[in-house]
Design a protein around this motif. Structure first.
Motif, mmCIF file in Angstrom:
data_model
loop_
_atom_site.group_PDB
_atom_site.id
_atom_site.type_symbol
_atom_site.label_atom_id
_atom_site.label_comp_id
_atom_site.label_asym_id
_atom_site.label_seq_id
_atom_site.Cartn_x
_atom_site.Cartn_y
_atom_site.Cartn_z
ATOM 1 N N ASP A 71 10.910 -4.081 85.452
ATOM 2 C CA ASP A 71 10.557 -2.558 85.466
ATOM 3 C C ASP A 71 11.104 -2.032 86.770
ATOM 4 O O ASP A 71 10.633 -2.385 87.686
ATOM 5 N N THR A 109 17.285 -1.465 78.345
ATOM 6 C CA THR A 109 16.666 -0.289 78.310
ATOM 7 C C THR A 109 17.350 0.733 77.485
ATOM 8 O O THR A 109 18.532 0.500 77.069
ATOM 9 N N SER A 110 16.694 1.641 76.666
ATOM 10 C CA SER A 110 17.136 2.489 75.590
ATOM 11 C C SER A 110 18.426 3.167 76.147
ATOM 12 O O SER A 110 18.585 3.812 77.315
ATOM 13 N N TYR A 159 12.864 2.384 84.090
ATOM 14 C CA TYR A 159 13.665 1.736 82.975
ATOM 15 C C TYR A 159 13.280 0.006 82.894
ATOM 16 O O TYR A 159 12.854 -0.251 83.915
ATOM 17 N N GLN A 160 13.179 -0.065 81.681
ATOM 18 C CA GLN A 160 12.802 -1.744 81.640
ATOM 19 C C GLN A 160 14.258 -2.544 80.955
ATOM 20 O O GLN A 160 14.615 -1.978 79.933
#
Length: 228
Positions: A71, A109-110, A159-160
């Motif tokens: 993360d 992350t997206s 962000y992941q």
């Protein structure tokens, strides 16, 4: 990080049955400015730079499977376009005659394009829509790197990134024990808090050492390592 020891008979059996024995160590997480390693997470308000790992979780299984979740906290907009993790060991989808890391999957992350650049420098894009970025990623990524590429550059925020690997380790064995030394991080971003879970349902691990020193405890069948 540094070491897990197993009884020789159990270790030999585990190596035959699941291709692994057991032992792990966490390598140094490099922090600029001489900040010491702590057994507790850093305070949330501590300044750790423009981008850092707010939390890191790793689940290690004794068949060599490693699941990781990073993360990230990005403080400055428009500066960064890649979030990644790099290995000292070769990263390869092909079997090697030396210890290596096999990438199994990336959940980026997206909006980011998942990729792997292996030990030969070959880039593999893990999404069909991201193939047009192959040349950019090849020019930016290090060898033995897996990550996510975000062409527009990241805005400030969280962000992941999630990874799944299979570790093919080198084992050192004597008449009594086998030893596995694994470095999870070397020079990298600051990690504000970490949690590493080593799953040992058959109680094969005799002893575990961490470097740097981190808080370690046994909770049922899981060894839990925490710190920052």
């Amino acid at each position: 990080m540094e070491i897990i020891k197993f009884g020789m008979n159990e270790a030999r059996q585990a190596a035959i049955l699941i291709g692994v024995v057991a032992l792990i160590g966490l390598g140094g997480l490099y922090l600029t400015g001489g900040i010491p390693f702590l057994e507790e997470p850093f305070p949330a308000g501590l300044f750790l730079g423009d981008v850092y790992v707010d939390s890191y979780r790793a689940d290690l299984y004794l068949n060599g499977t490693l699941a990781e979740r990073f993360d990230y906290q990005v403080k400055s907009s428009g500066k960064y376009r890649m979030l990644y993790r790099n290995w000292k060991m070769p990263l390869s989808n092909q079997s090697l005659d030396t210890p290596y890391i096999e990438p199994l999957g990336i959940l980026p992350t997206s909006g980011a394009v998942p990729y792997v650049r292996d030990h030969n420098g070959t880039v593999q894009i893990l999404s069909a829509s991201g193939n047009r970025y192959n040349s950019e990623i090849a020019s930016l990524a290090l060898v033995n790197e897996a990550g996510g590429y975000y062409p527009q550059r990241f805005s400030a925020g969280q962000y992941q990134m999630e990874y799944l690997f299979r570790i093919h380790p080198y084992l050192e064995c004597d008449q009594e024990f086998c030893h596995w030394n694994l470095m999870l991080a070397n020079e990298h971003l600051p990690y504000r808090q970490i949690a590493i879970y080593i799953h040992d349902p058959d109680e094969l691990i005799v002893e575990l050492f961490t470097h740097p020193q981190l808080r370690t405890q046994k909770e049922g069948e899981i060894w839990v390592i925490t710190g920052g």
